[in-house]
Scaffold this motif. Structure first.
Motif, short mmCIF file in Angstrom:
data_model
loop_
_atom_site.label_atom_id
_atom_site.label_comp_id
_atom_site.label_asym_id
_atom_site.label_seq_id
_atom_site.Cartn_x
_atom_site.Cartn_y
_atom_site.Cartn_z
N VAL A 1 18.98 2.60 -12.67
CA VAL A 1 18.80 3.93 -12.09
C VAL A 1 17.41 4.47 -12.41
CG1 VAL A 1 19.59 6.33 -12.15
CG2 VAL A 1 21.26 4.48 -12.11
N ALA A 2 16.96 4.28 -13.66
CA ALA A 2 15.63 4.75 -14.07
C ALA A 2 14.53 4.04 -13.28
CB ALA A 2 15.45 4.54 -15.57
N VAL A 3 14.70 2.74 -13.08
CA VAL A 3 13.71 1.96 -12.32
C VAL A 3 13.64 2.43 -10.87
CG1 VAL A 3 13.25 -0.33 -11.35
CG2 VAL A 3 13.78 -0.10 -13.77
N ILE A 4 14.80 2.68 -10.26
CA ILE A 4 14.82 3.13 -8.86
C ILE A 4 14.17 4.50 -8.72
CG2 ILE A 4 16.34 3.86 -6.98
CD1 ILE A 4 18.32 1.70 -7.90
N ILE A 5 14.47 5.42 -9.65
CA ILE A 5 13.87 6.77 -9.60
C ILE A 5 12.35 6.68 -9.78
CG2 ILE A 5 13.73 9.01 -10.75
CD1 ILE A 5 16.69 8.70 -11.45
N ILE B 1 10.56 -4.37 -18.71
CA ILE B 1 11.96 -4.61 -19.04
C ILE B 1 12.15 -4.83 -20.53
CG2 ILE B 1 13.92 -6.16 -18.67
CD1 ILE B 1 13.11 -4.30 -16.30
N LEU B 2 11.25 -5.57 -21.15
CA LEU B 2 11.37 -5.82 -22.59
C LEU B 2 11.23 -4.52 -23.38
CD1 LEU B 2 9.33 -9.14 -22.87
CD2 LEU B 2 11.78 -8.85 -23.27
N THR B 3 10.40 -3.60 -22.87
CA THR B 3 10.28 -2.29 -23.51
C THR B 3 11.55 -1.47 -23.30
OG1 THR B 3 7.90 -2.33 -23.10
CG2 THR B 3 8.87 -0.21 -23.68
N ALA B 4 12.11 -1.53 -22.09
CA ALA B 4 13.32 -0.77 -21.78
C ALA B 4 14.50 -1.21 -22.62
CB ALA B 4 13.64 -0.90 -20.29
N VAL B 5 14.58 -2.52 -22.90
CA VAL B 5 15.70 -3.04 -23.70
C VAL B 5 15.75 -2.38 -25.07
CG1 VAL B 5 16.59 -5.11 -24.84
CG2 VAL B 5 15.82 -5.23 -22.48
N GLY B 6 14.60 -2.03 -25.60
CA GLY B 6 14.56 -1.40 -26.92
C GLY B 6 14.95 0.06 -26.91
N LEU B 7 15.04 0.66 -25.71
CA LEU B 7 15.35 2.09 -25.62
C LEU B 7 16.79 2.37 -25.20
CD1 LEU B 7 12.14 3.49 -23.86
CD2 LEU B 7 12.75 3.68 -26.27
N VAL B 8 17.30 1.57 -24.26
CA VAL B 8 18.62 1.83 -23.69
C VAL B 8 19.42 0.53 -23.68
CG1 VAL B 8 19.87 2.66 -21.66
CG2 VAL B 8 17.65 3.64 -22.23
N ASP B 9 20.71 0.64 -23.97
CA ASP B 9 21.58 -0.54 -23.98
C ASP B 9 22.27 -0.77 -22.64
OD1 ASP B 9 20.98 -1.00 -26.64
OD2 ASP B 9 22.60 0.30 -27.35
N ASN B 10 22.45 0.29 -21.86
CA ASN B 10 23.22 0.21 -20.62
C ASN B 10 22.31 -0.25 -19.47
OD1 ASN B 10 24.71 0.92 -18.18
ND2 ASN B 10 26.09 2.01 -19.56
N LEU C 1 13.54 6.99 -20.20
CA LEU C 1 13.27 5.67 -19.62
C LEU C 1 12.53 5.80 -18.28
CD1 LEU C 1 13.60 2.67 -20.00
CD2 LEU C 1 15.84 2.80 -18.91
N THR C 2 12.90 6.79 -17.48
CA THR C 2 12.21 7.00 -16.20
C THR C 2 10.75 7.35 -16.42
OG1 THR C 2 14.26 7.80 -15.17
CG2 THR C 2 12.19 8.35 -14.07
N PHE C 3 10.49 8.23 -17.37
CA PHE C 3 9.11 8.61 -17.70
C PHE C 3 8.33 7.39 -18.18
CE2 PHE C 3 5.95 10.06 -20.83
CZ PHE C 3 5.16 10.86 -20.01
N MET C 4 8.97 6.58 -19.03
CA MET C 4 8.30 5.38 -19.54
C MET C 4 7.97 4.41 -18.41
SD MET C 4 9.71 2.27 -21.78
CE MET C 4 10.21 1.58 -20.20
N GLU C 5 8.91 4.25 -17.46
CA GLU C 5 8.69 3.34 -16.34
C GLU C 5 7.53 3.84 -15.47
OE1 GLU C 5 9.96 0.50 -15.43
OE2 GLU C 5 11.39 0.30 -17.07
#
Length: 258
Positions: A171-175, A156-165, A22-26
């Motif tokens: 944390v991924a967004v902040i990093i 965010i819409l992309t992240a929802v499809g990858l991680v549920d938590n 998720l961090t890489f994707m962000e």
């Protein structure tokens, strides 16, 4: 929120794989944002450009965290608000809140980038007869906010499809934002220093804007194709820059002999 954070099993390998992915994707999705911020901030005096980039990325971080905390509302944006009958096939087309945001953001990117390319091709100083006054910091920040909102929704819409938590998402967004803040100045300096790279970056933004418009029309475009095209074009331009740099001493020597 604290209880949710403490309930996470940080020793889980799957969790760390999800976080890294998720961090890489962000970071990848944030490249578009950095390019836009670099170009718009370049309109400011040099003393304010760094401040504008920092404010822009910090606003993007705030927007994404707030949207993550409102995840149920984000998901509801996929529900149709109203329907439009398509004239070519007579079918009902459900228009969602996400469609309107992506359409507005895409058209804004296309219009802004096309205007910037026009100014570069026409030559602002020559066309107006004087050096154009730098834009104000407030005007630049407003433009950054508008694009931040669009890119944040898409991210965010992309992240929802990858991680549920949601905590993992935050944390991924902040990093990712920390990494982008660290490299934003170098990217901006590189883009602004090389006119051909800046023109290429503006072309990328037009392509991204067009992709957002297609997404608003429910036509999915795999982002991998877009980023591959961007990487390949950048690689070709880097080779051209290297070739031009090598040919400059030869041209200088020939002109001296003449």
């Amino acid at each position: 929120m604290i209880e949710a954070f403490n309930s996470i099993d940080w020793t889980s390998l799957d969790l760390w794989i999800s976080l890294l992915t998720l961090t890489f994707m962000e970071i990848v999705l944030g490249i578009d944002n950095i390019i836009f911020i670099s170009i718009v901030a370049g309109k400011l005096p040099a003393s304010e450009q760094g401040r504008a980039r920092t404010i822009g990325l910090m606003l993007a971080l705030v927007f994404r965290i707030l949207l993550l905390l409102s995840i149920s509302w984000i998901v509801s944006l996929k529900d149709p608000l109203f329907s439009v009958v398509l004239p070519w096939n007579g079918e009902d087309f459900g228009v969602t809140g996400r469609d309107l945001i992506l359409l507005g953001g895409g058209l804004f990117l296309i219009a802004k980038s096309t205007t910037e390319i026009h100014h570069k091709l026409e030559g602002e100083e020559e066309h107006t007869g004087a050096i154009k006054a730098p834009q104000s910091l407030v005007k630049v920040i407003v433009q950054i906010i508008l694009v931040d909102i669009v890119f944040s929704f898409d991210s965010i819409l992309t992240a929802v499809g990858l991680v549920d938590n949601v905590i993992i998402m935050i944390v991924a967004v902040i990093i990712s934002m920390g990494i982008m803040l660290a490299f934003a100045k170098y990217i901006a300096d590189f883009v602004n220093k090389h006119p051909t790279i800046k023109m290429l970056a503006l072309s990328f933004l037009i392509m991204i804007g067009f992709m957002l418009v297609l997404e608003s029309l429910h036509t999915h475009v795999p982002k991998g194709y877009i980023y591959f095209a961007m990487f390949f074009s950048l690689l070709v331009e880097m080779l051209n820059m290297r070739l031009r740099k090598k040919s400059e001493p030869v041209q200088l020597r020939d002109s001296t002999l003449d």
